[in-house]
Design an enzyme around this catalytic site. Structure first.
Site, mmCIF file in Angstrom:
data_model
loop_
_atom_site.group_PDB
_atom_site.id
_atom_site.type_symbol
_atom_site.label_atom_id
_atom_site.label_comp_id
_atom_site.label_asym_id
_atom_site.label_seq_id
_atom_site.Cartn_x
_atom_site.Cartn_y
_atom_site.Cartn_z
ATOM 1 N N LYS A 147 -17.910 -18.570 2.665
ATOM 2 C CA LYS A 147 -19.526 -18.748 2.923
ATOM 3 C C LYS A 147 -20.193 -18.010 1.836
ATOM 4 C CE LYS A 147 -19.170 -16.648 6.789
ATOM 5 N NZ LYS A 147 -19.500 -16.003 8.094
ATOM 6 N N GLY A 189 -8.657 -9.510 -0.773
ATOM 7 C CA GLY A 189 -8.936 -10.350 0.164
ATOM 8 C C GLY A 189 -7.896 -11.787 0.336
ATOM 9 N N GLY A 191 -12.537 -4.924 1.456
ATOM 10 C CA GLY A 191 -13.933 -4.605 1.577
ATOM 11 C C GLY A 191 -14.473 -3.628 0.383
ATOM 12 N N ARG A 238 0.733 -1.362 -0.033
ATOM 13 C CA ARG A 238 0.114 0.015 0.076
ATOM 14 C C ARG A 238 0.948 1.144 -0.050
ATOM 15 N NH1 ARG A 238 -4.915 -1.946 3.995
ATOM 16 N NH2 ARG A 238 -6.452 -2.499 2.259
#
Ligand SMILES: Nc1ncnc2c1ncn2[C@@H]1O[C@H](COP(=O)(O)OP(=O)(O)O)[C@@H](O)[C@H]1O
Ligand SMILES: O=C(OP(=O)(O)O)[C@H](O)COP(=O)(O)O
Length: 484
Positions: free
Chosen positions: A280, A436, A459, A119
């Site tokens: 999930k 992620g 996110g 970053r």
């Protein structure tokens, strides 16, 4: 590192619904990165299961250097174009104080060493453009999720690396507002960089408090937002300040992320495939629904597939299933059919007798999972089918691993997909990794360099892929109309 090779003067943005999320209460990012290595244990609640610490360290070191690739902007999908830092020349910048919000939320180890400087490197092109044009750069970021002033969340450990990458000595302030900071700003030479202290040391930051935003803004003449990873937060330094600083423009990193995650996905070279995995189905509903509107092929892997199997009446043993999402899985399958999307579920799986790195494992057809066994990876037939489907594609977006790749025994599916993406990327396909755990996976396999784009925001990239608007982007000034 991120290259400024092609940085168009303005960029395109195509987004649908508006849904600005605010700060959540997750653990700090650097804690989260380390815990990324054990999410199955955490997320699935397998008590007593322990990830192998040396393996964790190995993966952490691999994560260290995931990279943004050179800029290959995708244009021409405009419904809204934002003004870019590339539009600002020395006539606009020389001697001006520029407030730059970057996402320098990097992982630090216990000795405050940076374990992944991605970053920081990704923020450099924007800062260099500003200093090369004589601006005085006031650099701001958050680090982690501190509750008040917390020394371990100080931005001080970032100063040496920032200075090294910029080739100048970055000055560090001990605060982000107030008289001492104002004095340092007044002393800042043209082409100088002042790094403000963690903006989240003030609770007003995450509350987007207008008075706090005004104090931040009072330090500068204009505003650049390059904090893609935080653009889904409507905070004082990402959104509030834009009300007081004009122009408020996008930095090169923000621009590049949007070019890929919005531009390439909205206006893809076809065939366009989406690969969605992860633990999930509930965490990926929005992404799957949104991608079903756009893609030609949808490959599903990871823990979520067992909810789809069960919805079709198959037995899944003790695999991860979300009982309350069975109807949703059925409706997603129907939606894919209705849209003419080729949705592929794995036809075979690698099963385990327990959730552990040293579990007994075997390969079975998807319809043959015995009681007491759980699926932890896609099988070799599925790898072959998925690979063949990807062979023809021109654009691929990948979010979420195919299996529990943290355990070597169950990493083959994820690794094979990563290698296939490397192969098609080298042949000219656009390959986008949506943040992620998928980023950790391509790093682990060592194919990050080959990808067209690896997002710096987990996110934020998910929200973009779901079609949401990011408040940090919405707040920026629109680009000047192009003369006809
Ligand atoms: N079959 C599976 N059963 C349980 N967990 C799985 C399975 N396949 C993948 N996972 C886990 O899913 C996690 C990633 O999930 P998620 O957070 O949704 O993905 P991402 O971070 O890429 O968005 C990984 O830690 C991986 O171990
Ligand atoms: O690390 C970040 O997000 P990510 O973990 O979703 O990539 C950003 O710096 C945003 O941090 P936040 O989720 O504490 O607002």
């Amino acid at each position: 590192m991120a290259s400024t090779a092609a940085t168009p003067s303005s960029f395109s943005l195509l987004q649908s619904s508006s849904s600005a999320s605010t700060s959540s209460t997750r653990s700090p990012s650097f804690v989260r990165l380390a815990s990324t290595l054990r999410p199955p244990l955490r997320r699935l609640g397998f008590a007593g299961a322990a990830a192998d610490a040396s393996f964790s360290l190995h993966v952490l070191s691999k994560i260290n250097s995931y990279k943004s690739q050179s800029t290959k902007p995708i244009r021409g999908v405009a419904s809204m174009a934002k003004k870019s830092v590339g539009d600002l020349t020395s006539a606009d910048l020389k001697g001006k104080k520029v407030f730059v919000r970057a996402d320098l939320n990097v992982p630090l180890d216990d000795s405050q060493n940076i374990t992944d400087d991605t970053r920081i490197r990704a923020a450099i092109p924007t800062i260099k453009h500003l200093i090369n044009n004589g601006a005085k750069v006031i650099l701001s970021s958050h680090l982690g999720r501190p509750k008040g002033v917390t020394p371990k969340f100080s931005l001080a450990p970032l100063v040496p690396r920032l200075s090294e990458l910029l080739g100048l000595q970055v000055v560090k302030a001990d605060d982000c507002i107030g008289p001492d900071v104002e004095k340092l700003v007044a002393e800042l030479p043209e082409g100088g960089v002042l790094l403000l202290e963690n903006v989240r040391f003030y609770k007003e930051e995450e509350k987007n408090d207008p008075e706090f935003a005004k104090k931040l803004a009072s330090l500068a003449d204009l505003y650049v937002n390059d904090a893609f990873g935080t653009a889904h937060r409507a905070h004082a330094s990402t959104e509030g300040v834009t009300k007081f600083l004009k122009p408020s423009v996008a930095g090169f990193l923000l621009q590049k992320e949007l070019d890929y995650l919005v531009g390439a996905v909205s206006n893809p070279k076809r065939p366009f495939a989406a690969i969605v995995g992860g633990s999930k189905v509930s965490s990926k509903i929005g992404v799957i629904e949104s991608l079903l509107e756009k893609c030609d092929i949808l490959l599903l892997g990871g823990g979520m597939i067992f909810t789809f199997y069960k919805a079709q009446g198959m037995s899944v043993g003790s695999s991860l299933v979300e009982e309350d999402k069975l109807d949703l899985a059925t409706s997603l399958l129907a939606k894919a059919k209705e849209k003419g999307v080729s949705l592929l579920l794995p036809t075979d799986v690698v099963i385990a007798d327990k959730f552990a790195a040293d579990a007994d494992s075997k390969i079975v057809p998807a319809s043959g999972i015995p009681d007491g066994w759980m699926g932890l990876d896609i099988g070799p037939d599925s790898i072959k089918t998925f690979s063949e489907a990807l062979d023809t594609t021109q654009t691929v977006i990948w979010n979420g691993p195919m299996g529990v790749f943290e355990f070597e025994k169950f990493a083959a599916g994820t690794e094979a997909i990563a290698k296939k993406l490397e192969e098609i990327s080298k042949k000219g396909a656009t390959t986008i990794i949506g943040g992620g755990d998928s980023v950790a996976a391509v790093e682990k396999v060592g194919v990050a360099e080959a990808m067209s784009h690896i997002s710096t925001g987990g996110g934020a990239s998910l929200e973009l892929l779901e079609g949401k608007q990011l408040p940090g982007v919405l707040a920026l000034n629109e680009a000047d109309p192009v003369p006809v």
